[in-house]
Scaffold this active site. Structure first.
Site, short mmCIF file in Angstrom:
data_model
loop_
_atom_site.label_atom_id
_atom_site.label_comp_id
_atom_site.label_asym_id
_atom_site.label_seq_id
_atom_site.Cartn_x
_atom_site.Cartn_y
_atom_site.Cartn_z
N ALA A 283 0.78 -1.23 0.00
CA ALA A 283 0.00 0.00 0.00
C ALA A 283 0.82 1.28 0.00
O ALA A 283 0.38 2.29 -0.57
CB ALA A 283 -0.94 0.01 1.20
N ALA A 284 1.97 1.32 0.67
CA ALA A 284 2.71 2.57 0.79
C ALA A 284 3.11 3.09 -0.60
O ALA A 284 3.40 2.29 -1.49
CB ALA A 284 3.96 2.36 1.64
N PRO A 285 3.04 4.42 -0.81
CA PRO A 285 2.81 5.50 0.16
C PRO A 285 1.35 5.83 0.42
O PRO A 285 1.06 6.69 1.24
CB PRO A 285 3.51 6.68 -0.50
CG PRO A 285 3.37 6.44 -1.96
CD PRO A 285 3.46 4.93 -2.14
N ASN B 160 -1.40 6.52 -2.04
CA ASN B 160 -2.26 7.26 -2.98
C ASN B 160 -3.44 6.41 -3.45
O ASN B 160 -4.59 6.86 -3.47
CB ASN B 160 -1.44 7.74 -4.17
CG ASN B 160 -0.54 8.90 -3.83
OD1 ASN B 160 -0.87 9.72 -2.97
ND2 ASN B 160 0.60 8.99 -4.48
N LYS B 161 -3.16 5.17 -3.83
CA LYS B 161 -4.23 4.29 -4.30
C LYS B 161 -5.13 3.87 -3.14
O LYS B 161 -6.33 3.68 -3.32
CB LYS B 161 -3.64 3.06 -4.99
CG LYS B 161 -2.75 3.39 -6.19
CD LYS B 161 -2.16 2.14 -6.79
CE LYS B 161 -1.13 2.47 -7.85
NZ LYS B 161 0.09 3.13 -7.26
N ARG C 152 8.16 2.92 5.79
CA ARG C 152 7.07 3.18 4.85
C ARG C 152 5.72 2.97 5.51
O ARG C 152 4.75 3.69 5.22
CB ARG C 152 7.22 2.28 3.62
CG ARG C 152 8.38 2.68 2.71
CD ARG C 152 8.70 1.59 1.70
NE ARG C 152 7.55 1.24 0.88
CZ ARG C 152 7.21 1.86 -0.24
NH1 ARG C 152 7.93 2.89 -0.67
NH2 ARG C 152 6.17 1.48 -0.94
N ASP D 87 -0.09 -4.09 -6.35
CA ASP D 87 0.81 -3.11 -6.95
C ASP D 87 2.17 -3.25 -6.28
O ASP D 87 2.57 -2.42 -5.47
CB ASP D 87 0.25 -1.69 -6.77
CG ASP D 87 1.05 -0.65 -7.54
OD1 ASP D 87 1.00 -0.67 -8.78
OD2 ASP D 87 1.75 0.15 -6.89
N CYS E 133 4.57 0.34 -12.17
CA CYS E 133 5.03 1.56 -12.85
C CYS E 133 6.30 1.23 -13.64
O CYS E 133 7.29 1.95 -13.59
CB CYS E 133 5.27 2.69 -11.85
SG CYS E 133 6.37 2.26 -10.48
#
Length: 454
Positions: A217-219, A221-222, A245, A290, A359
């Site tokens: 999960a970090a940071p 945004n999602k 984090r 992610d 990414c």
């Protein structure tokens, strides 16, 4: 040698982290002009890009030289900040040098200079409130999401709607520094993001009241985007194993108004089954994967890495060694990514949708991972969902069977950082060869129709 924001902030004696972020953004946009000025002033070596002396008479690294020169030469005329942290010998060598900030910014209008995207955080503010504040501060809204050209936006204007991401505002790159210190951003009502990073939650489509697992999960945004989507009746389980984090994730989620909708767990997502009860696992219906990746799609990061490392002066043998190490790193990352995705598809019996995103621009981390798992789990009822089939033009690589089902994003057509998204959807009726065919979105009913005719 790579300084984080806090270290650089102490170095430059800036009053606030936001001021530093704005300064670093400005330095990266003006990288070529600043480098030329420093070379002409005898501060940087033209061959290596590094400081010509290392005896303390000049800043010790290329990064320090670039940022301090930016603070000295390109400080906005309206800024009340005085640059006490600029090295005195550097200031002496740059005395009389002038760079036109308007010319500097516009000359950097290259494909890698992307618009500045900001997503409205509905946990703290509503769109009408955000628009009213932006208007009061002199920003002019353009409402045509379909026809608006992001590259033709002038400073002080923004697109008030996006064709793909709800609550996403698009600003010109020239307003990046202004936005970084805007009260809507520092107060949490606006989240500065890249558009592509908002795609995974949109593709996951959790309904209000859903339980969602964010495996890395970090940071956050999602995680914030998901918390707004599930509403007060839903829950998001945000997992990260790194202590630093995780602390930043939890602090940020509370500050941004998501504390009552998100439960943070510090653990390895591959061992999450030891932390959650069976009842909790049974309630999870949507999963976002992610995982850590190479970050090769983050154009700003690659530019910053070039600025920090100096880049020039590497020999052929060094390049070959670096390429070999990069391939080993990609293989290790792809193995970890496949393990996390496999866990998501295996360990949660009520899961209906699983989104995988990176990414990265490397197929080893993207289509190769997805195709391997799609083949392995077709017999278990999972198939790939075709994402944004008509509205998003850039698809996965055609060399892979899964390519047309996946999304890619990039700075060219899409005006975003490099990104990849794929979605697995559970199909309880599929099995055997029919399920393997359906895994890549192909028709599977024609054979049955032929049998009926016979």
């Amino acid at each position: 040698r790579r300084l984080d924001y806090r270290q650089a902030g102490r170095l430059l004696e800036l009053p606030a982290p936001n001021a530093l972020r704005a300064l670093v953004c400005r330095a990266l946009r003006s990288l070529n002009q600043l480098e030329s000025a420093l070379i002409n002033a005898g501060v940087l070596d033209a061959a290596t890009g590094r400081p010509v002396v290392a005896d303390g008479s000049l800043p010790a690294s290329r990064f320090e030289c670039l940022v301090q020169a930016c603070d000295l030469l390109l400080r906005p005329a309206t800024s009340s900040h005085r640059p006490p942290g600029v090295h005195p010998h550097l200031a002496e060598r740059l005395r009389g040098v002038r760079l036109d900030s308007d010319t500097t910014d516009s000359s950097q209008a290259q494909p890698h200079q992307l618009p500045r995207y900001a997503r409205i955080n509905r946990l703290l503010a509503q769109p009408a409130e955000v628009r009213a504040r932006l208007s009061a501060d002199g920003f002019v809204a353009i409402d045509d999401a379909e026809g608006g050209d992001v590259d033709s936006l002038r400073p002080g204007t923004y697109l008030a709607a996006d064709a793909h991401i709800p609550d996403l505002l698009t600003f010109p790159a020239a307003d990046s520094a202004r936005l970084a210190v805007h009260p809507l951003v520092t107060g949490g009502a606006l989240c500065l993001v890249d558009k592509a990073s908002c795609l995974p939650p949109v593709c996951l489509q959790p309904p209000p009241g859903a339980w969602v697992l964010d495996t890395c999960a970090a940071p956050g945004n999602k995680t914030l985007q998901l918390a707004a989507m599930v509403g007060p009746a839903g829950r998001v389980l945000a997992v990260d194993r790194d202590a630093q984090r995780f602390c930043e994730l939890r602090r940020r989620l509370v500050a941004m108004g998501a504390g009552d909708r998100v439960r943070c767990l510090r653990c390895d997502c591959l061992q999450l089954g030891d932390w959650l009860s069976q009842r909790c696992r049974d309630r999870i219906t949507h999963i976002l994967v992610d995982p850590s990746c190479s970050g090769s799609g983050l154009t700003a990061r690659s530019v910053e890495r070039q600025a920090l490392d100096g880049g020039a002066g590497a020999g052929a043998s060094d390049a070959e060694s670096a390429a070999a190490k990069e391939q080993q790193r990609l293989a290790s990352l792809a193995n970890f990514q496949a393990m996390v995705l496999r866990s998501a598809l295996t360990d949660y019996p009520s899961a209906r949708r699983v989104v995988y995103s990176t990414c990265s621009v490397h197929s080893e981390e993207n289509e190769a991972v997805v195709q391997e798992l799609a083949n392995s789990f077709a017999d278990k009822g999972w198939r790939l969902a075709r994402l944004m089939k008509s509205s998003w033009p850039t698809r996965g690589l055609s060399a892979f069977d899964c390519g047309p089902m996946c999304l890619r994003a990039g700075p060219g057509t899409d005006r975003t950082c490099g990104f990849f998204v794929a979605c697995f959807k559970r199909d309880t009726g599929g099995s055997g060869a029919a399920a393997r065919t359906a895994a890549f979105g192909m028709r599977k009913s024609s054979g049955r129709r032929r049998n009926r005719k016979r």
